[in-house]
Design a protein around this motif. Sequence first.
Motif, PDB file in Angstrom:
ATOM      1  N   TRP A   1     -88.861  64.375  51.404  1.00 46.29           N
ATOM      2  CA  TRP A   1     -87.845  63.789  50.531  1.00 46.29           C
ATOM      3  C   TRP A   1     -88.309  63.804  49.078  1.00 46.29           C
ATOM      4  O   TRP A   1     -87.534  64.112  48.167  1.00 46.29           O
ATOM      5  N   ILE A   2     -89.571  63.474  48.862  1.00 49.79           N
ATOM      6  CA  ILE A   2     -90.111  63.433  47.504  1.00 49.79           C
ATOM      7  C   ILE A   2     -90.115  64.828  46.891  1.00 49.79           C
ATOM      8  O   ILE A   2     -89.593  65.050  45.784  1.00 49.79           O
ATOM      9  N   VAL A   3     -90.686  65.788  47.609  1.00 45.86           N
ATOM     10  CA  VAL A   3     -90.823  67.149  47.086  1.00 45.86           C
ATOM     11  C   VAL A   3     -89.458  67.797  46.898  1.00 45.86           C
ATOM     12  O   VAL A   3     -89.170  68.382  45.842  1.00 45.86           O
ATOM     13  N   ASP A   4     -88.610  67.713  47.914  1.00 45.55           N
ATOM     14  CA  ASP A   4     -87.288  68.344  47.830  1.00 45.55           C
ATOM     15  C   ASP A   4     -86.398  67.646  46.805  1.00 45.55           C
ATOM     16  O   ASP A   4     -85.593  68.294  46.117  1.00 45.55           O
ATOM     17  N   GLY A   5     -86.525  66.317  46.709  1.00 48.10           N
ATOM     18  CA  GLY A   5     -85.735  65.571  45.733  1.00 48.10           C
ATOM     19  C   GLY A   5     -86.092  65.944  44.304  1.00 48.10           C
ATOM     20  O   GLY A   5     -85.214  66.100  43.446  1.00 48.10           O
ATOM     21  N   ILE A   6     -87.388  66.111  44.054  1.00 50.82           N
ATOM     22  CA  ILE A   6     -87.829  66.537  42.721  1.00 50.82           C
ATOM     23  C   ILE A   6     -87.323  67.947  42.420  1.00 50.82           C
ATOM     24  O   ILE A   6     -86.865  68.240  41.301  1.00 50.82           O
ATOM     25  N   THR A   7     -87.377  68.814  43.421  1.00 52.81           N
ATOM     26  CA  THR A   7     -86.884  70.180  43.249  1.00 52.81           C
ATOM     27  C   THR A   7     -85.393  70.189  42.921  1.00 52.81           C
ATOM     28  O   THR A   7     -84.943  70.917  42.021  1.00 52.81           O
TER      29      THR A   7
ATOM     30  N   PHE B   1     -97.095  59.333  49.398  1.00 51.05           N
ATOM     31  CA  PHE B   1     -97.351  59.773  48.028  1.00 51.05           C
ATOM     32  C   PHE B   1     -98.708  60.462  47.877  1.00 51.05           C
ATOM     33  O   PHE B   1     -99.058  60.908  46.790  1.00 51.05           O
ATOM     34  N   PHE B   2     -99.456  60.544  48.966  1.00 49.64           N
ATOM     35  CA  PHE B   2    -100.765  61.188  48.926  1.00 49.64           C
ATOM     36  C   PHE B   2    -100.704  62.529  49.662  1.00 49.64           C
ATOM     37  O   PHE B   2     -99.853  62.748  50.532  1.00 49.64           O
ATOM     38  N   ASP B   3    -101.630  63.411  49.320  1.00 52.55           N
ATOM     39  CA  ASP B   3    -101.717  64.736  49.961  1.00 52.55           C
ATOM     40  C   ASP B   3    -100.393  65.491  49.877  1.00 52.55           C
ATOM     41  O   ASP B   3     -99.950  66.139  50.836  1.00 52.55           O
ATOM     42  N   LEU B   4     -99.763  65.411  48.722  1.00 51.68           N
ATOM     43  CA  LEU B   4     -98.487  66.102  48.531  1.00 51.68           C
ATOM     44  C   LEU B   4     -98.664  67.599  48.274  1.00 51.68           C
ATOM     45  O   LEU B   4     -97.736  68.384  48.540  1.00 51.68           O
ATOM     46  N   LEU B   5     -99.821  68.000  47.772  1.00 52.51           N
ATOM     47  CA  LEU B   5    -100.025  69.393  47.391  1.00 52.51           C
ATOM     48  C   LEU B   5     -99.830  70.368  48.551  1.00 52.51           C
ATOM     49  O   LEU B   5     -99.149  71.392  48.379  1.00 52.51           O
TER      50      LEU B   5
END
Length: 261
Positions: A111-117, A243-247
Amino acid sequence: MDDKEVEERFVAKKDDDLKTRVWIESKTIWRIAFPSILSRVTSFGMVVVTQSFLGHIGEVELATYALIQSILVRFMYGILIGMSSATETLCGQAFGAGHHHMMGIYLQRSWIVDGITATILAPVFIFATPILRLLGQEEELAVAAGPISLWFIPIIYSFVVSMTISMFLQAQLKNLIVGWLSMAALVVHVSLSWIFVNKFKWGVNGAMAAMNMSGWIMVVGQLVYVFGGWCPNTWRGFSKAAFFDLLPVVKLSISSGVMIW
Protein backbone atom coordinates in the motif's frame (compact mmCIF):
# COMPACT_ATOMS: atom_id res chain seq x y z
CA MET A 1 -5.30 -64.70 -10.56
CA ASP A 2 -2.86 -64.75 -13.49
CA ASP A 3 -0.26 -62.11 -14.36
CA LYS A 4 -2.47 -60.53 -17.02
CA GLU A 5 -5.32 -59.84 -14.56
CA VAL A 6 -2.89 -58.39 -12.04
CA GLU A 7 -1.46 -56.08 -14.69
CA GLU A 8 -4.95 -54.96 -15.81
CA ARG A 9 -5.97 -54.14 -12.23
CA PHE A 10 -2.75 -52.23 -11.68
CA VAL A 11 -3.31 -50.17 -14.84
CA ALA A 12 -6.97 -49.50 -13.90
CA LYS A 13 -5.96 -48.37 -10.41
CA LYS A 14 -3.27 -46.14 -11.87
CA ASP A 15 -5.80 -44.56 -14.24
CA ASP A 16 -8.21 -43.95 -11.36
CA ASP A 17 -5.45 -42.32 -9.32
CA LEU A 18 -4.55 -40.09 -12.27
CA LYS A 19 -8.19 -39.06 -12.79
CA THR A 20 -8.50 -38.28 -9.07
CA ARG A 21 -5.35 -36.16 -9.07
CA VAL A 22 -6.43 -34.30 -12.23
CA TRP A 23 -9.86 -33.63 -10.70
CA ILE A 24 -8.37 -32.35 -7.44
CA GLU A 25 -5.85 -30.11 -9.24
CA SER A 26 -8.53 -28.79 -11.61
CA LYS A 27 -10.78 -27.84 -8.72
CA THR A 28 -7.89 -26.08 -6.98
CA ILE A 29 -6.94 -24.15 -10.12
CA TRP A 30 -10.52 -23.05 -10.79
CA ARG A 31 -10.97 -22.11 -7.15
CA ILE A 32 -8.14 -19.62 -7.62
CA ALA A 33 -8.72 -18.64 -11.23
CA PHE A 34 -12.50 -18.20 -11.36
CA PRO A 35 -12.73 -15.27 -8.90
CA SER A 36 -9.85 -13.56 -10.73
CA ILE A 37 -11.54 -14.08 -14.09
CA LEU A 38 -14.81 -12.79 -12.68
CA SER A 39 -13.08 -9.75 -11.22
CA ARG A 40 -11.34 -8.86 -14.49
CA VAL A 41 -14.51 -9.38 -16.56
CA THR A 42 -16.63 -7.20 -14.26
CA SER A 43 -13.89 -4.56 -14.08
CA PHE A 44 -13.89 -4.36 -17.87
CA GLY A 45 -17.69 -4.41 -17.76
CA MET A 46 -17.73 -1.27 -15.62
CA VAL A 47 -15.57 0.49 -18.20
CA VAL A 48 -17.92 -0.58 -21.00
CA VAL A 49 -21.04 0.45 -19.05
CA THR A 50 -19.65 3.94 -18.42
CA GLN A 51 -18.60 4.21 -22.05
CA SER A 52 -22.12 3.22 -23.16
CA PHE A 53 -23.76 5.89 -21.04
CA LEU A 54 -21.28 8.52 -22.21
CA GLY A 55 -22.06 7.52 -25.79
CA HIS A 56 -25.64 8.66 -25.19
CA ILE A 57 -24.42 12.01 -23.86
CA GLY A 58 -22.30 13.07 -26.82
CA GLU A 59 -19.71 12.00 -29.36
CA VAL A 60 -17.00 14.24 -27.93
CA GLU A 61 -17.51 12.87 -24.42
CA LEU A 62 -17.40 9.29 -25.73
CA ALA A 63 -14.25 9.89 -27.76
CA THR A 64 -12.55 11.69 -24.87
CA TYR A 65 -13.35 8.92 -22.39
CA ALA A 66 -12.07 6.26 -24.79
CA LEU A 67 -8.92 8.30 -25.37
CA ILE A 68 -8.17 8.63 -21.67
CA GLN A 69 -8.88 4.94 -21.08
CA SER A 70 -6.67 3.76 -23.93
CA ILE A 71 -3.71 6.04 -23.19
CA LEU A 72 -3.57 7.39 -19.63
CA VAL A 73 -5.48 4.74 -17.66
CA ARG A 74 -3.81 1.80 -19.39
CA PHE A 75 -0.44 3.38 -18.76
CA MET A 76 -1.21 3.75 -15.04
CA TYR A 77 -3.07 0.43 -14.74
CA GLY A 78 -0.22 -1.52 -16.32
CA ILE A 79 2.28 -0.13 -13.84
CA LEU A 80 0.05 -0.65 -10.80
CA ILE A 81 -1.06 -4.17 -11.65
CA GLY A 82 2.57 -5.07 -12.25
CA MET A 83 3.59 -3.62 -8.91
CA SER A 84 0.69 -5.39 -7.22
CA SER A 85 1.97 -8.71 -8.56
CA ALA A 86 4.91 -8.21 -6.20
CA THR A 87 2.39 -8.50 -3.37
CA GLU A 88 1.30 -11.86 -4.76
CA THR A 89 4.90 -13.07 -4.90
CA LEU A 90 5.77 -11.98 -1.37
CA CYS A 91 2.51 -13.18 0.18
CA GLY A 92 2.74 -16.50 -1.67
CA GLN A 93 6.23 -17.11 -0.33
CA ALA A 94 5.20 -16.14 3.20
CA PHE A 95 2.11 -18.37 3.08
CA GLY A 96 4.09 -21.34 1.74
CA ALA A 97 6.75 -20.89 4.43
CA GLY A 98 4.13 -20.68 7.17
CA HIS A 99 5.01 -17.06 8.02
CA HIS A 100 1.36 -16.01 7.89
CA HIS A 101 1.78 -12.90 10.02
CA MET A 102 4.17 -11.45 7.42
CA MET A 103 1.46 -11.39 4.77
CA GLY A 104 -0.35 -8.51 6.46
CA ILE A 105 2.92 -6.61 6.73
CA TYR A 106 3.69 -7.20 3.04
CA LEU A 107 0.21 -5.94 2.20
CA GLN A 108 0.79 -2.73 4.13
CA ARG A 109 4.20 -2.24 2.51
CA SER A 110 2.58 -2.64 -0.89
CA TRP A 111 0.00 0.00 0.00
CA ILE A 112 2.81 2.40 0.89
CA VAL A 113 4.91 1.74 -2.22
CA ASP A 114 2.00 1.59 -4.67
CA GLY A 115 0.29 4.60 -3.07
CA ILE A 116 3.42 6.71 -3.45
CA THR A 117 3.74 5.57 -7.06
CA ALA A 118 0.12 6.51 -7.80
CA THR A 119 0.70 9.94 -6.23
CA ILE A 120 3.83 10.50 -8.34
CA LEU A 121 1.93 9.57 -11.51
CA ALA A 122 -1.28 11.45 -10.63
CA PRO A 123 -0.11 14.62 -12.48
CA VAL A 124 -0.57 12.62 -15.70
CA PHE A 125 -4.32 13.05 -15.13
CA ILE A 126 -4.06 16.57 -13.75
CA PHE A 127 -2.23 17.75 -16.87
CA ALA A 128 -4.11 15.54 -19.33
CA THR A 129 -4.95 18.43 -21.66
CA PRO A 130 -1.37 19.60 -22.33
CA ILE A 131 -0.17 15.97 -22.54
CA LEU A 132 -2.75 15.13 -25.19
CA ARG A 133 -1.91 18.33 -27.05
CA LEU A 134 1.72 17.26 -27.01
CA LEU A 135 0.69 13.90 -28.47
CA GLY A 136 -1.05 15.71 -31.33
CA GLN A 137 -4.69 15.17 -30.37
CA GLU A 138 -7.41 17.48 -31.63
CA GLU A 139 -7.93 20.60 -29.54
CA GLU A 140 -11.57 19.83 -28.80
CA LEU A 141 -10.73 16.37 -27.40
CA ALA A 142 -7.70 17.63 -25.49
CA VAL A 143 -9.75 20.35 -23.77
CA ALA A 144 -12.62 17.97 -22.98
CA ALA A 145 -10.15 15.48 -21.47
CA GLY A 146 -9.18 17.91 -18.69
CA PRO A 147 -12.25 17.63 -16.44
CA ILE A 148 -12.94 13.97 -17.27
CA SER A 149 -9.40 12.84 -16.46
CA LEU A 150 -9.63 14.32 -12.95
CA TRP A 151 -12.39 11.81 -12.17
CA PHE A 152 -9.90 8.99 -12.71
CA ILE A 153 -7.60 10.01 -9.85
CA PRO A 154 -9.81 8.44 -7.10
CA ILE A 155 -10.21 5.38 -9.33
CA ILE A 156 -6.43 4.95 -9.54
CA TYR A 157 -6.16 4.99 -5.75
CA SER A 158 -8.93 2.40 -5.55
CA PHE A 159 -6.79 0.22 -7.84
CA VAL A 160 -3.92 0.48 -5.35
CA VAL A 161 -6.00 -0.94 -2.51
CA SER A 162 -8.15 -3.36 -4.48
CA MET A 163 -5.44 -5.07 -6.54
CA THR A 164 -3.09 -5.58 -3.60
CA ILE A 165 -5.85 -7.02 -1.41
CA SER A 166 -6.86 -9.33 -4.25
CA MET A 167 -3.30 -10.66 -4.42
CA PHE A 168 -3.19 -10.94 -0.63
CA LEU A 169 -6.38 -13.01 -0.56
CA GLN A 170 -5.45 -15.10 -3.58
CA ALA A 171 -2.23 -16.23 -1.91
CA GLN A 172 -4.30 -17.82 0.86
CA LEU A 173 -7.11 -19.19 -1.35
CA LYS A 174 -9.63 -16.67 -0.06
CA ASN A 175 -10.22 -14.69 -3.23
CA LEU A 176 -13.76 -15.96 -3.87
CA ILE A 177 -14.99 -12.92 -1.93
CA VAL A 178 -13.26 -10.73 -4.55
CA GLY A 179 -15.35 -12.29 -7.31
CA TRP A 180 -18.63 -11.78 -5.46
CA LEU A 181 -17.75 -8.20 -4.54
CA SER A 182 -16.82 -7.39 -8.14
CA MET A 183 -20.16 -8.75 -9.33
CA ALA A 184 -21.99 -6.67 -6.73
CA ALA A 185 -19.98 -3.59 -7.76
CA LEU A 186 -20.98 -4.09 -11.40
CA VAL A 187 -24.68 -4.33 -10.48
CA VAL A 188 -24.39 -1.18 -8.36
CA HIS A 189 -22.53 0.56 -11.17
CA VAL A 190 -25.22 -0.14 -13.75
CA SER A 191 -27.92 1.04 -11.33
CA LEU A 192 -26.11 4.24 -10.32
CA SER A 193 -25.21 5.06 -13.92
CA TRP A 194 -28.84 4.80 -14.97
CA ILE A 195 -30.01 6.90 -12.02
CA PHE A 196 -27.34 9.60 -12.31
CA VAL A 197 -27.32 9.91 -16.12
CA ASN A 198 -30.86 9.05 -17.22
CA LYS A 199 -32.92 10.14 -14.24
CA PHE A 200 -30.95 12.99 -12.66
CA LYS A 201 -29.44 14.17 -15.98
CA TRP A 202 -26.03 14.77 -14.45
CA GLY A 203 -24.24 13.96 -17.70
CA VAL A 204 -20.51 13.18 -17.66
CA ASN A 205 -20.20 13.97 -13.95
CA GLY A 206 -22.97 11.50 -13.16
CA ALA A 207 -21.40 8.70 -15.21
CA MET A 208 -17.96 9.23 -13.69
CA ALA A 209 -19.37 9.59 -10.16
CA ALA A 210 -21.14 6.23 -10.58
CA MET A 211 -17.89 4.63 -11.68
CA ASN A 212 -16.00 6.05 -8.70
CA MET A 213 -18.64 5.04 -6.18
CA SER A 214 -18.92 1.50 -7.55
CA GLY A 215 -15.16 1.01 -7.51
CA TRP A 216 -14.83 2.19 -3.95
CA ILE A 217 -17.78 0.08 -2.81
CA MET A 218 -15.75 -2.95 -3.82
CA VAL A 219 -12.69 -1.62 -1.97
CA VAL A 220 -14.73 -1.04 1.20
CA GLY A 221 -16.09 -4.59 0.97
CA GLN A 222 -12.57 -5.99 0.71
CA LEU A 223 -11.36 -3.93 3.65
CA VAL A 224 -14.30 -5.06 5.76
CA TYR A 225 -13.47 -8.68 4.92
CA VAL A 226 -9.79 -8.28 5.83
CA PHE A 227 -10.28 -6.10 8.92
CA GLY A 228 -13.41 -7.92 10.10
CA GLY A 229 -11.66 -11.06 11.25
CA TRP A 230 -11.94 -13.31 8.18
CA CYS A 231 -8.14 -13.37 7.86
CA PRO A 232 -7.14 -13.91 11.51
CA ASN A 233 -3.78 -15.53 10.80
CA THR A 234 -2.61 -13.18 8.07
CA TRP A 235 -3.98 -9.82 9.23
CA ARG A 236 -3.11 -8.78 12.77
CA GLY A 237 -3.64 -5.05 12.46
CA PHE A 238 -1.45 -2.21 11.32
CA SER A 239 2.22 -2.52 12.23
CA LYS A 240 5.21 -0.19 12.33
CA ALA A 241 7.16 -3.01 10.68
CA ALA A 242 5.48 -2.05 7.41
CA PHE A 243 7.68 1.06 7.25
CA PHE A 244 10.91 -0.93 7.50
CA ASP A 245 12.71 -2.98 4.83
CA LEU A 246 10.81 -1.19 2.08
CA LEU A 247 13.71 -1.27 -0.39
CA PRO A 248 13.31 -4.96 -1.38
CA VAL A 249 9.59 -4.34 -1.93
CA VAL A 250 10.36 -1.25 -4.00
CA LYS A 251 12.84 -3.16 -6.19
CA LEU A 252 10.48 -6.09 -6.74
CA SER A 253 7.50 -3.80 -7.35
CA ILE A 254 9.34 -1.60 -9.86
CA SER A 255 10.71 -4.58 -11.79
CA SER A 256 7.28 -6.22 -11.86
CA GLY A 257 5.60 -2.95 -12.82
CA VAL A 258 7.97 -2.28 -15.70
CA MET A 259 7.64 -5.86 -16.92
CA ILE A 260 3.82 -5.79 -17.05
CA TRP A 261 3.70 -2.22 -18.41
